[in-house]
Motif scaffolding. Structure first.
Motif, PDB file in Angstrom:
ATOM      1  N   LEU A 114       0.872  -1.322   0.141  1.00 33.34           N
ATOM      2  CA  LEU A 114       0.019  -0.025  -0.037  1.00 33.34           C
ATOM      3  C   LEU A 114       0.902   1.261  -0.004  1.00 33.34           C
ATOM      4  N   GLY A 115       2.182   0.941  -0.038  1.00 35.22           N
ATOM      5  CA  GLY A 115       2.871   2.523   0.256  1.00 35.22           C
ATOM      6  C   GLY A 115       2.959   3.057   1.353  1.00 35.22           C
ATOM      7  N   GLN A 116       2.324   2.269   2.642  1.00 35.52           N
ATOM      8  CA  GLN A 116       2.099   2.969   3.837  1.00 35.52           C
ATOM      9  C   GLN A 116       3.195   2.383   4.727  1.00 35.52           C
ATOM     10  N   ILE A 117       4.482   3.025   4.449  1.00 36.11           N
ATOM     11  CA  ILE A 117       5.597   2.611   5.153  1.00 36.11           C
ATOM     12  C   ILE A 117       5.864   4.036   5.839  1.00 36.11           C
ATOM     13  N   SER A 118       6.002   4.142   7.156  1.00 36.76           N
ATOM     14  CA  SER A 118       6.228   5.185   8.046  1.00 36.76           C
ATOM     15  C   SER A 118       7.670   5.916   7.452  1.00 36.76           C
ATOM     16  N   LYS A 119       7.827   7.242   7.490  1.00 39.84           N
ATOM     17  CA  LYS A 119       8.898   7.761   6.910  1.00 39.84           C
ATOM     18  C   LYS A 119       9.992   8.384   8.010  1.00 39.84           C
ATOM     19  N   CYS A 120       9.560   8.728   9.005  1.00 42.23           N
ATOM     20  CA  CYS A 120      10.194   9.577  10.100  1.00 42.23           C
ATOM     21  C   CYS A 120       9.963   9.213  11.649  1.00 42.23           C
ATOM     22  N   LEU A 121      11.236   8.968  11.987  1.00 46.73           N
ATOM     23  CA  LEU A 121      11.001   8.643  13.481  1.00 46.73           C
ATOM     24  C   LEU A 121      11.764  10.047  14.374  1.00 46.73           C
ATOM     25  N   VAL A 122      10.671  10.163  15.010  1.00 44.51           N
ATOM     26  CA  VAL A 122      10.873  11.455  15.956  1.00 44.51           C
ATOM     27  C   VAL A 122      11.137  11.141  17.488  1.00 44.51           C
ATOM     28  N   LEU A 123      12.249  11.605  17.692  1.00 44.61           N
ATOM     29  CA  LEU A 123      12.846  11.008  18.953  1.00 44.61           C
ATOM     30  C   LEU A 123      12.778  12.165  20.159  1.00 44.61           C
ATOM     31  N   ASP A 124      12.485  11.592  21.377  1.00 50.87           N
ATOM     32  CA  ASP A 124      12.947  12.406  22.552  1.00 50.87           C
ATOM     33  C   ASP A 124      14.378  12.467  23.034  1.00 50.87           C
ATOM     34  N   CYS A 125      14.902  13.132  23.869  1.00 55.46           N
ATOM     35  CA  CYS A 125      16.058  12.914  24.131  1.00 55.46           C
ATOM     36  C   CYS A 125      16.474  12.535  25.540  1.00 55.46           C
ATOM     37  N   ASP A 126      16.323  13.228  26.654  1.00 55.06           N
ATOM     38  CA  ASP A 126      16.474  12.673  28.004  1.00 55.06           C
ATOM     39  C   ASP A 126      15.707  11.393  28.239  1.00 55.06           C
ATOM     40  N   HIS A 127      16.560  10.533  28.945  1.00 51.79           N
ATOM     41  CA  HIS A 127      16.000   9.362  29.315  1.00 51.79           C
ATOM     42  C   HIS A 127      15.324   8.400  27.963  1.00 51.79           C
ATOM     43  N   THR A 128      15.747   8.828  26.710  1.00 53.57           N
ATOM     44  CA  THR A 128      15.425   8.018  25.570  1.00 53.57           C
ATOM     45  C   THR A 128      16.778   7.900  24.835  1.00 53.57           C
ATOM     46  N   LEU A 129      17.389   8.902  24.421  1.00 52.22           N
ATOM     47  CA  LEU A 129      18.846   8.762  23.794  1.00 52.22           C
ATOM     48  C   LEU A 129      19.796   8.649  24.628  1.00 52.22           C
ATOM     49  N   TRP A 130      19.566   8.975  25.867  1.00 51.54           N
ATOM     50  CA  TRP A 130      20.816   9.019  26.808  1.00 51.54           C
ATOM     51  C   TRP A 130      20.051   8.856  28.312  1.00 51.54           C
ATOM     52  N   GLY A 131      20.594   8.351  29.404  1.00 51.93           N
ATOM     53  CA  GLY A 131      19.859   8.409  30.692  1.00 51.93           C
ATOM     54  C   GLY A 131      20.322   9.500  31.202  1.00 51.93           C
ATOM     55  N   GLY A 132      19.368   9.986  31.954  1.00 53.39           N
ATOM     56  CA  GLY A 132      19.529  11.265  32.883  1.00 53.39           C
ATOM     57  C   GLY A 132      19.115  12.468  32.197  1.00 53.39           C
ATOM     58  N   ILE A 133      19.122  13.682  32.618  1.00 53.70           N
ATOM     59  CA  ILE A 133      18.601  14.978  32.141  1.00 53.70           C
ATOM     60  C   ILE A 133      19.747  15.825  31.919  1.00 53.70           C
ATOM     61  N   ILE A 134      19.882  16.102  30.613  1.00 49.13           N
ATOM     62  CA  ILE A 134      20.880  17.234  30.165  1.00 49.13           C
ATOM     63  C   ILE A 134      21.091  18.486  30.926  1.00 49.13           C
TER      64      ILE A 134
END
Lengths: 74, 593
Positions: free
Chosen positions: B233-253
């Motif tokens: 169907l061509g229904q493939i998600s295109k973009c991944l939107v990320l949070d930073c703190d506790h998601t890409l790294w531990g803790g709060i920058i």
């Protein structure tokens, strides 16, 4: 056992009530596919094991209840 | 009860019976029009075993993604007859996608004992021949499965000859069909291995109902089947939107500082490196990355630039929304900036209340559920089917970097005075050429995926486009765009039908990432030039409104085409080629091939 059994029958045949006289002979939709689903669901719900020999006998609500009672399900 | 509730109930019950109940109710709801699906697709299922059980799981999994799956089930074990008979129910159904699930036992008269002395080529020969026949009768892509090569004697010591034979047969399948654009392989074996062979089979279901799979495995397999359906169907998600703190790294920058956040080879922090590496794999598969974080911009930029263990860097991200705005509002900006629909975005955030808010405010965005323990983040992402492509073109592999370059272009745009000056500063080189067979995959992809700058939204499949490439009465144009920030690849496509005394521009589309660059004018100009060269007096343009293409409603008018209206229909647009003068584009270097 009444309540979960009722839920299984609701999912299987869209029935809101069950009684002992219901069987593969008189419930619309109780075909061989549905029967397999019923057997799988009974095993999962009541933690009992059902052999294929037993499965082909469990063709009415009364027989299912009797079987479950024998297995110690209350 | 609505569809979401039905899905939830079926999932909670965990039985096929509950799935069947949900599948029936969902079909009733869609048929009655009580809820509107986002997509509809007709899928045929052929199999050597009882497929009814599995199909119920697939119907429910499809509804979960807003897709109304209308199935055709071939009669039990009739896959040969259905494919060989041109008048069969299968062809009459005109499927958009067809699955043929076979067990090895159905293809050969060999037994477990004799099979290892047989040739894997010979075993798959009936499949190869059926596939050929199928493609002669149907335009639908066909999906075949690999054979499940579970050990027959898991604790024995001697080599397992049957299993080894099936693995060889699977390699044969891959080799045979890799180059066939209309045939895909559903890797059942690796999926069963992933979930555990022992869990995949249900001896009871097999003997009671000729269905080999367990209820647990069918849940997983339905998701895999959905990957094929979404790709179709061509229904493939295109973009991944990320949070930073506790998601890409531990803790709060903002509180812990560059040296205080958890990220690196030590404990804790390793799980975040692992997670970032998983995200980087997606980036290399063409997934666009973006950040949506409540933070001070310079704090996050410092991590992106300076942290020694960051895997992802600034140039991996196509959009950065680092501010104190609400995240749903930031999502709108990201979609806007990247020129993609909200339904192409996937949102990933460790904070359950942010996720809940996003689901509430932007239900069209897919918000992934994350487990509490970051050690499992990678697995969660790896187990989604949101980004599953049937194949990857060169453009796909580069997409992440193409979009990141786009962000730099936007920065330039805000720093130059006039539009013309901006366009000139991009140093664009446009190549317009007749499409070759090597362009086929990209062309089909553009046709399937382009929504906004798409005049007619006609979704031709691979077989149809392939025949256009060689047909005398069709011309397929491809437009490539390069600029000083990089190669955008093939971004424009036109399918022109050459009809007697005029040419009809059947399909005209541009990838959303080049909207506003005026390259579409060059493509129209080229078509008119070619028509003029063949003394064709008139070129016709069409516009069919969709929910997404209002952007180009006045396109033909802008291109100086004249409207001709008949009844209540959309007007058709004509260009009088006898009056044609080539345009000049001072900001484009145009190469015609």
């Amino acid at each position: 056992m009444e309540k979960p059994l009722k839920e299984i029958f609701r999912q299987a045949f869209d029935l809101e009530h069950i009684d002992d006289s219901m069987s593969i002979e008189n419930v619309p939709g109780w075909d061989s596919m549905a029967h397999v689903g019923l057997i799988m669901a009974l095993q999962r719900q009541f933690h009992v094991s059902i052999t294929s020999a037993q499965a082909i006998e469990l063709t009415s609500v009364a027989q299912i209840k009797e079987f479950l009672q024998q297995k110690g399900v209350t | 009860m609505n569809i979401d509730d039905l899905i939830q109930n079926a999932r909670d019950a965990g039985t096929w019976l509950a799935q069947r109940h949900a599948a029936r109710k969902i079909t009733e709801i869609y048929t009655a029009g009580a809820e509107t699906p986002r997509h509809k697709i007709k899928v045929a299922f052929l199999s050597s075993f009882t497929i009814e059980f599995l199909v119920d799981y697939v119907i429910v999994a499809a509804a979960e993604q807003g897709i109304w799956l209308q199935p055709y089930l071939a009669p039990y074990q009739q896959f040969n007859q259905e494919i060989l008979d041109p008048k069969s129910g299968l062809y009459n159904f005109t499927p958009e996608l067809t699955f043929l699930f076979t067990e090895w036992q159905s293809l050969t008269t060999q037994t477990s004992q004799t099979m290892p002395h047989h040739s894997p080529d010979k075993m798959i020969a009936p499949l190869v021949s059926l596939t050929k026949t199928f493609h002669n009768h149907s335009a639908s892509p066909l999906i075949l499965n690999t054979f499940i090569a579970a050990p027959s004697w898991p604790l024995h010591i001697m080599p397992d000859e049957k299993t080894e034979f099936l693995r060889r047969a699977n390699r044969c399948l891959w080799e045979t069909f890799t180059a066939d654009p209309q045939t895909q392989i559903c890797d059942l074996d690796s999926l069963a291995a992933y979930g555990g062979y022992r869990q995949a089979f249900s001896p009871e279901m097999k003997h009671l109902a000729q269905n080999p799979f367990s209820e647990t495995f069918m849940t997983l397999l339905a998701k895999k089947i959905m990957s094929h359906i979404r790709a179709c169907l061509g229904q493939i998600s295109k973009c991944l939107v990320l949070d930073c703190d506790h998601t890409l790294w531990g803790g709060i920058i903002g509180e812990d500082g560059l040296d205080g956040i958890q990220l690196g080879p030590d404990v804790p922090g390793r799980e975040f490196v692992d997670f970032q590496q998983t995200i980087l794999e997606l980036y290399h598969q063409g997934v666009i990355l973006a950040l949506n974080s409540k933070n001070n911009d310079h704090d996050v930029m410092e991590v992106l630039h300076k942290h020694p263990h960051m895997v992802l860097r600034e140039n991996n991200f196509a959009a950065l929304q680092i501010n104190w705005n609400e995240k749903p509002a930031n999502m709108l900006r990201i979609a806007d900036e990247l020129n993609i629909g909200l339904d192409s975005l996937v949102f990933l955030d460790d904070n359950p209340s942010e996720r809940a808010m996003m689901r509430q405010m932007r239900p069209e965005i897919c918000t992934l559920e994350l487990p509490d323990n970051p050690a499992f983040f990678s697995r969660t992402l790896r187990e989604t089917n949101l980004f599953a492509h049937a194949y990857l073109t060169t453009e796909d592999r580069q997409r992440g970097s193409i979009y990141a370059a786009q962000r730099q272009r936007q920065q330039l745009k805000t720093s130059v005075a006039s539009l013309e000056e901006f366009l000139k500063s991009l140093e664009m080189v446009v190549t317009i050429r007749r499409a070759q067979s090597t362009d086929l995959k990209r062309a089909v992809q553009l046709i399937r995926r382009t929504n906004q700058f798409n005049l007619t939204t006609r979704r031709y499949n691979e077989a149809e486009v392939k025949s256009m490439l060689t047909a005398d009465d069709w011309r397929v144009y491809v437009l490539d765009l390069q600029d000083k920030f990089g190669d955008n690849g093939a971004v424009g496509l036109a399918l022109v039908a050459r009809e007697n005394e005029r040419w009809r521009i059947d399909t005209f589309l541009m990838s959303c990432r080049v909207i506003g660059r005026t390259v579409e004018d060059a493509l129209v100009d080229r078509i008119l030039q070619d028509a003029a060269a063949e003394n064709i007096p008139s070129v016709q343009g069409e516009y069919l409104p969709s929910t997404k293409n209002s952007l180009v409603a006045d396109f033909w008018e802008k291109m100086n085409f004249n409207a001709r209206k008949t009844g209540a229909n959309q007007p058709t647009w004509f260009f009088d080629v006898t009056q044609f003068h080539p345009k000049t584009f001072p900001w484009l270097k145009i190469l015609n091939r």
